[in-house]
Design an enzyme around this catalytic site. Sequence first.
Site, PDB file in Angstrom:
ATOM      1  N   HIS A 172      -0.920  -4.091  17.586  1.00  0.00           N
ATOM      2  CA  HIS A 172       0.038  -4.766  16.713  1.00  0.00           C
ATOM      3  C   HIS A 172       0.890  -3.745  15.958  1.00  0.00           C
ATOM      4  CE1 HIS A 172      -1.553  -8.625  17.674  1.00  0.00           C
ATOM      5  NE2 HIS A 172      -2.742  -8.383  17.149  1.00  0.00           N
ATOM      6  N   LEU A 213      24.359  -8.068  13.654  1.00  0.00           N
ATOM      7  CA  LEU A 213      23.284  -8.755  14.359  1.00  0.00           C
ATOM      8  C   LEU A 213      22.326  -9.427  13.385  1.00  0.00           C
ATOM      9  CD1 LEU A 213      21.297  -7.700  17.424  1.00  0.00           C
ATOM     10  CD2 LEU A 213      20.005  -8.095  15.337  1.00  0.00           C
ATOM     11  N   ASP A 229       4.494 -10.431  23.453  1.00  0.00           N
ATOM     12  CA  ASP A 229       3.096 -10.697  23.819  1.00  0.00           C
ATOM     13  C   ASP A 229       2.439  -9.452  24.400  1.00  0.00           C
ATOM     14  OD1 ASP A 229       0.843 -12.242  24.055  1.00  0.00           O
ATOM     15  OD2 ASP A 229       1.416 -13.154  25.947  1.00  0.00           O
TER      16      ASP A 229
END
Length: 255
Positions: free
Chosen positions: A52, A146, A35
């Site tokens: 972004h 991962l 966020d």
Amino acid sequence: MIPFKKWFGGNQRSEEQISHIDAENIPNHVAVIMDGNGRWAQKRGLPRIAGHHSGMKNVKRITMAANAIGVNVLTMYAFSTENWKRPKEEVEYLMKLPLEFFPKEIEELIANNVQIRMTGWQEGVPDYTLKAVQDAIDQTKHNTGLILNFALNYGSRKEMLSGVKQMAQDIADGKITAEAIDDSVFSSYLLTHPLPDPDLLIRTSGELRISNFMLWQLAYSELWFTDLCWPEFTEQHFYEAVTEYQRRARRYGGL
């Protein structure tokens, strides 16, 4: 002591922090609400999309930091079912980010044995976005390290309602009985299945809520909040969150 992997550009401070992490108590699954991209940009007099773009670049840094200490699953909340309410231009830019991110980073992700997955609904997502994500999934499907899981067009209430409707249908069809439903069965109807529930949730930007993210799965997760916006959240901050996680006693309602 966990060996520090130089390949993701760590510095001396990172080395010091990673040396204090208990290798026997690494969170198996870390979820991140990324966020504050827009606010980070606006504070600097930049358009929101610049935030972004910076946030996108930070995904790889934190992925490599998680990989370095042995986290098995890293889920990034990339776009929620509520984010469609944002301005059209911003949504269109967000949907194009995978087209830039994956071609640029896929070779390094493959080299580090990272597997890409997506959790969310395809409906409404542009075909070019889905293709970029699916190509990355296909290219990394044989990797065993991962799992980098993107929650894209994801919302937890919709997920649970969809699961309940499917369970009701399966009961009507005689596939399961109501008596057979327990935590495990319910979890199997969620989009995140078969991933384990998150052990640690990190949220950036100073907001103290979970915003319709994995409401069922986060029941016993440790929560870690920071005022930092996502583009300024570094490997060091990630290690701080893991270190704090390791200080906590997880009793799951017991003593």
